[in-house]
Motif scaffolding. Sequence first.
Motif, PDB file in Angstrom:
ATOM      1  N   GLU A  32       0.815  -1.211   0.000  1.00  0.00           N
ATOM      2  CA  GLU A  32       0.000   0.000   0.000  1.00  0.00           C
ATOM      3  C   GLU A  32       0.851   1.264   0.000  1.00  0.00           C
ATOM      4  OE1 GLU A  32      -2.786  -0.358   3.198  1.00  0.00           O
ATOM      5  OE2 GLU A  32      -4.242  -1.463   1.965  1.00  0.00           O
ATOM      6  N   GLN A  33       2.126   1.134   0.264  1.00  0.00           N
ATOM      7  CA  GLN A  33       3.031   2.278   0.190  1.00  0.00           C
ATOM      8  C   GLN A  33       3.561   2.492  -1.231  1.00  0.00           C
ATOM      9  OE1 GLN A  33       6.096   1.992   3.212  1.00  0.00           O
ATOM     10  NE2 GLN A  33       4.678   1.077   4.686  1.00  0.00           N
ATOM     11  N   LEU A  34       3.238   1.575  -2.124  1.00  0.00           N
ATOM     12  CA  LEU A  34       3.726   1.633  -3.500  1.00  0.00           C
ATOM     13  C   LEU A  34       2.564   2.015  -4.417  1.00  0.00           C
ATOM     14  CD1 LEU A  34       5.819  -1.661  -3.285  1.00  0.00           C
ATOM     15  CD2 LEU A  34       6.711   0.674  -3.150  1.00  0.00           C
ATOM     16  N   ASN A  35       2.181   3.269  -4.364  1.00  0.00           N
ATOM     17  CA  ASN A  35       0.965   3.729  -5.040  1.00  0.00           C
ATOM     18  C   ASN A  35       1.080   3.771  -6.555  1.00  0.00           C
ATOM     19  OD1 ASN A  35      -0.376   4.176  -2.551  1.00  0.00           O
ATOM     20  ND2 ASN A  35       0.700   6.124  -2.309  1.00  0.00           N
ATOM     21  N   ASP A  36       2.295   3.697  -7.074  1.00  0.00           N
ATOM     22  CA  ASP A  36       2.475   3.776  -8.523  1.00  0.00           C
ATOM     23  C   ASP A  36       2.278   2.433  -9.217  1.00  0.00           C
ATOM     24  OD1 ASP A  36       3.054   6.473  -8.287  1.00  0.00           O
ATOM     25  OD2 ASP A  36       5.210   6.136  -8.082  1.00  0.00           O
ATOM     26  N   TYR A  37       1.948   1.389  -8.452  1.00  0.00           N
ATOM     27  CA  TYR A  37       1.837   0.048  -9.020  1.00  0.00           C
ATOM     28  C   TYR A  37       0.550  -0.616  -8.550  1.00  0.00           C
ATOM     29  CZ  TYR A  37       6.788   0.587 -10.151  1.00  0.00           C
ATOM     30  OH  TYR A  37       7.986   1.048 -10.650  1.00  0.00           O
ATOM     31  N   GLU A  38       0.028  -1.489  -9.407  1.00  0.00           N
ATOM     32  CA  GLU A  38      -1.045  -2.394  -9.017  1.00  0.00           C
ATOM     33  C   GLU A  38      -0.424  -3.727  -8.612  1.00  0.00           C
ATOM     34  OE1 GLU A  38      -4.131  -1.629  -8.785  1.00  0.00           O
ATOM     35  OE2 GLU A  38      -4.233   0.277  -9.881  1.00  0.00           O
ATOM     36  N   PHE A  39      -1.132  -4.482  -7.791  1.00  0.00           N
ATOM     37  CA  PHE A  39      -0.587  -5.743  -7.296  1.00  0.00           C
ATOM     38  C   PHE A  39      -1.609  -6.868  -7.417  1.00  0.00           C
ATOM     39  CE2 PHE A  39       2.292  -2.767  -5.347  1.00  0.00           C
ATOM     40  CZ  PHE A  39       3.488  -3.443  -5.275  1.00  0.00           C
ATOM     41  N   GLU A  40      -1.063  -8.067  -7.663  1.00  0.00           N
ATOM     42  CA  GLU A  40      -1.803  -9.303  -7.460  1.00  0.00           C
ATOM     43  C   GLU A  40      -0.909 -10.228  -6.630  1.00  0.00           C
ATOM     44  OE1 GLU A  40      -2.691 -11.696 -10.858  1.00  0.00           O
ATOM     45  OE2 GLU A  40      -0.584 -12.025 -11.384  1.00  0.00           O
ATOM     46  N   ILE A  41      -1.509 -10.968  -5.725  1.00  0.00           N
ATOM     47  CA  ILE A  41      -0.758 -11.908  -4.885  1.00  0.00           C
ATOM     48  C   ILE A  41      -1.239 -13.305  -5.239  1.00  0.00           C
ATOM     49  CG2 ILE A  41      -0.172 -12.650  -2.569  1.00  0.00           C
ATOM     50  CD1 ILE A  41      -1.469  -9.149  -3.060  1.00  0.00           C
ATOM     51  N   GLY A 108       9.367  -3.304  -1.981  1.00  0.00           N
ATOM     52  CA  GLY A 108       9.606  -1.942  -2.453  1.00  0.00           C
ATOM     53  C   GLY A 108      11.048  -1.709  -2.852  1.00  0.00           C
ATOM     54  N   ARG A 109      11.979  -2.290  -2.114  1.00  0.00           N
ATOM     55  CA  ARG A 109      13.399  -2.134  -2.446  1.00  0.00           C
ATOM     56  C   ARG A 109      13.718  -2.767  -3.798  1.00  0.00           C
ATOM     57  NH1 ARG A 109      17.411  -4.319   1.655  1.00  0.00           N
ATOM     58  NH2 ARG A 109      18.779  -3.271   0.163  1.00  0.00           N
ATOM     59  N   LEU A 110      13.126  -3.926  -4.076  1.00  0.00           N
ATOM     60  CA  LEU A 110      13.347  -4.584  -5.364  1.00  0.00           C
ATOM     61  C   LEU A 110      12.820  -3.723  -6.507  1.00  0.00           C
ATOM     62  CD1 LEU A 110      12.350  -8.253  -4.416  1.00  0.00           C
ATOM     63  CD2 LEU A 110      14.638  -7.493  -5.080  1.00  0.00           C
ATOM     64  N   ILE A 111      11.642  -3.155  -6.318  1.00  0.00           N
ATOM     65  CA  ILE A 111      11.053  -2.326  -7.370  1.00  0.00           C
ATOM     66  C   ILE A 111      11.876  -1.065  -7.594  1.00  0.00           C
ATOM     67  CG2 ILE A 111       9.036  -0.942  -7.968  1.00  0.00           C
ATOM     68  CD1 ILE A 111       7.314  -3.060  -6.572  1.00  0.00           C
ATOM     69  N   ARG A 112      12.320  -0.420  -6.516  1.00  0.00           N
ATOM     70  CA  ARG A 112      13.127   0.798  -6.668  1.00  0.00           C
ATOM     71  C   ARG A 112      14.463   0.495  -7.345  1.00  0.00           C
ATOM     72  NH1 ARG A 112      10.676   1.827  -1.633  1.00  0.00           N
ATOM     73  NH2 ARG A 112      12.447   0.910  -0.518  1.00  0.00           N
ATOM     74  N   TRP A 114      14.962  -1.831  -9.507  1.00  0.00           N
ATOM     75  CA  TRP A 114      14.657  -2.026 -10.934  1.00  0.00           C
ATOM     76  C   TRP A 114      14.462  -0.687 -11.627  1.00  0.00           C
ATOM     77  CZ3 TRP A 114       9.821  -0.954 -13.309  1.00  0.00           C
ATOM     78  CH2 TRP A 114       9.758  -1.324 -14.668  1.00  0.00           C
ATOM     79  N   GLU A 115      13.767   0.229 -10.965  1.00  0.00           N
ATOM     80  CA  GLU A 115      13.541   1.553 -11.545  1.00  0.00           C
ATOM     81  C   GLU A 115      14.854   2.291 -11.805  1.00  0.00           C
ATOM     82  OE1 GLU A 115       9.234   2.688  -9.456  1.00  0.00           O
ATOM     83  OE2 GLU A 115      11.130   3.283  -8.508  1.00  0.00           O
ATOM     84  N   ASP A 116      15.836   2.069 -10.930  1.00  0.00           N
ATOM     85  CA  ASP A 116      17.104   2.793 -11.022  1.00  0.00           C
ATOM     86  C   ASP A 116      18.115   2.119 -11.940  1.00  0.00           C
ATOM     87  OD1 ASP A 116      16.092   4.630  -9.243  1.00  0.00           O
ATOM     88  OD2 ASP A 116      16.988   3.672  -7.478  1.00  0.00           O
ATOM     89  N   SER A 117      17.737   1.022 -12.584  1.00  0.00           N
ATOM     90  CA  SER A 117      18.672   0.287 -13.445  1.00  0.00           C
ATOM     91  C   SER A 117      17.982  -0.052 -14.757  1.00  0.00           C
ATOM     92  CB  SER A 117      19.141  -0.996 -12.752  1.00  0.00           C
ATOM     93  OG  SER A 117      18.069  -1.936 -12.670  1.00  0.00           O
ATOM     94  N   ASP A 118      18.744  -0.629 -15.673  1.00  0.00           N
ATOM     95  CA  ASP A 118      18.165  -1.125 -16.914  1.00  0.00           C
ATOM     96  C   ASP A 118      18.175  -2.654 -16.933  1.00  0.00           C
ATOM     97  OD1 ASP A 118      20.879  -1.460 -17.059  1.00  0.00           O
ATOM     98  OD2 ASP A 118      21.081  -0.777 -19.132  1.00  0.00           O
ATOM     99  N   ALA A 119      18.179  -3.254 -15.748  1.00  0.00           N
ATOM    100  CA  ALA A 119      18.247  -4.709 -15.626  1.00  0.00           C
ATOM    101  C   ALA A 119      16.857  -5.324 -15.730  1.00  0.00           C
ATOM    102  CB  ALA A 119      18.894  -5.097 -14.300  1.00  0.00           C
ATOM    103  N   ASP A 120      16.821  -6.589 -16.125  1.00  0.00           N
ATOM    104  CA  ASP A 120      15.568  -7.345 -16.169  1.00  0.00           C
ATOM    105  C   ASP A 120      15.361  -8.185 -14.916  1.00  0.00           C
ATOM    106  OD1 ASP A 120      14.316  -6.849 -18.834  1.00  0.00           O
ATOM    107  OD2 ASP A 120      16.262  -7.558 -19.539  1.00  0.00           O
ATOM    108  N   VAL A 121      16.420  -8.332 -14.117  1.00  0.00           N
ATOM    109  CA  VAL A 121      16.345  -9.137 -12.898  1.00  0.00           C
ATOM    110  C   VAL A 121      17.009  -8.359 -11.764  1.00  0.00           C
ATOM    111  CG1 VAL A 121      16.944 -11.327 -11.774  1.00  0.00           C
ATOM    112  CG2 VAL A 121      16.469 -11.275 -14.243  1.00  0.00           C
TER     113      VAL A 121
END
Length: 297
Positions: A32-41, A108-112, A114-121
């Motif tokens: 819920e702190q990651l408002n820029d994304y939708e989620f499915e679990i 959230g750390r994983l998503i950030r 990814w945002e800061d890199s051009d990596a796929d993993v």
Amino acid sequence: MDVKLLVSLVCPFYNEEAVVFDFYESVIQAIEQLNDYEFEIVCVDDGSKDGTLDHLIGLSLKDQRFKIIELSRNFGKEAALSAGLDAAIGDLVIPFDSDLQDPPPLIGRLIRAWEDSDADVVLAKRSDRKSDSISKRLSAAAFYGTYNLLSHIKIPTNVGDCRLMTRVVVDALKLLPEKQIFMKGLFAWVGFKSVTIEYVRQPRSAGTSKFSGWKLWNFALEGITSFSTIPLRFWTYIGVAGALITVMYGFFIFIRTLIFGVDVPGYASLFVAIMFFGSLQLIGVGILGEYVGRTYM
């Protein structure tokens, strides 16, 4: 309006009724702190024998972001994870342990990262495993060292299943025809550019580990035989070396017989030699059996 990317969390469950609600509260608080994304679990019940499935179905009725997959029996974590990856539809996919040893803020750390890199993993590396027992830490170190020594497909040390993958990586994984699944090896095999972040592994929030020492040993054996033929090649080298030594020794016996005549046979040494090489043959047959078994499956 900008369309939000969908993030899929893939979470295997097996007899985890004690942690289901803690899992729900912790994960919801994190996403819920990651408002820029939708989620499915995507929660995969791996044939649980307790109330895990009922709790998960209750969560799906309460929160439509929860999607439940029920396996017909206990197939093991690797198969459950594979089923979850197959069902996940997100632009980004994160395998995530249900026991909360991987802390939810890690999402959230994983998503950030990814945002800061051009990596796929984005790999999540355990920088501190004090929550694990000494025997588990030692066995893990031995496994990673042995596996990477024997296999040409290297897996990063102390990196579990938790990682972020883009859709292109997940689609590549779904093309693989494996039946005996070792996900850490498959993650490494498909390649793609990756970056790594570190985190501290937490104690289980409740319940106990479902991996006994025997299961961990079989899991390690599964991983090594999945991605390495060096054990087979090793026995070829042993056979060649043994043949050369035998030829040289036979030549030595022939020369000694010509000069000194025939000695009294040494039955004790003959018995030891037969037993020793017979044991080597049995070990070799056992290793071959591992590969024949994989072909059969």
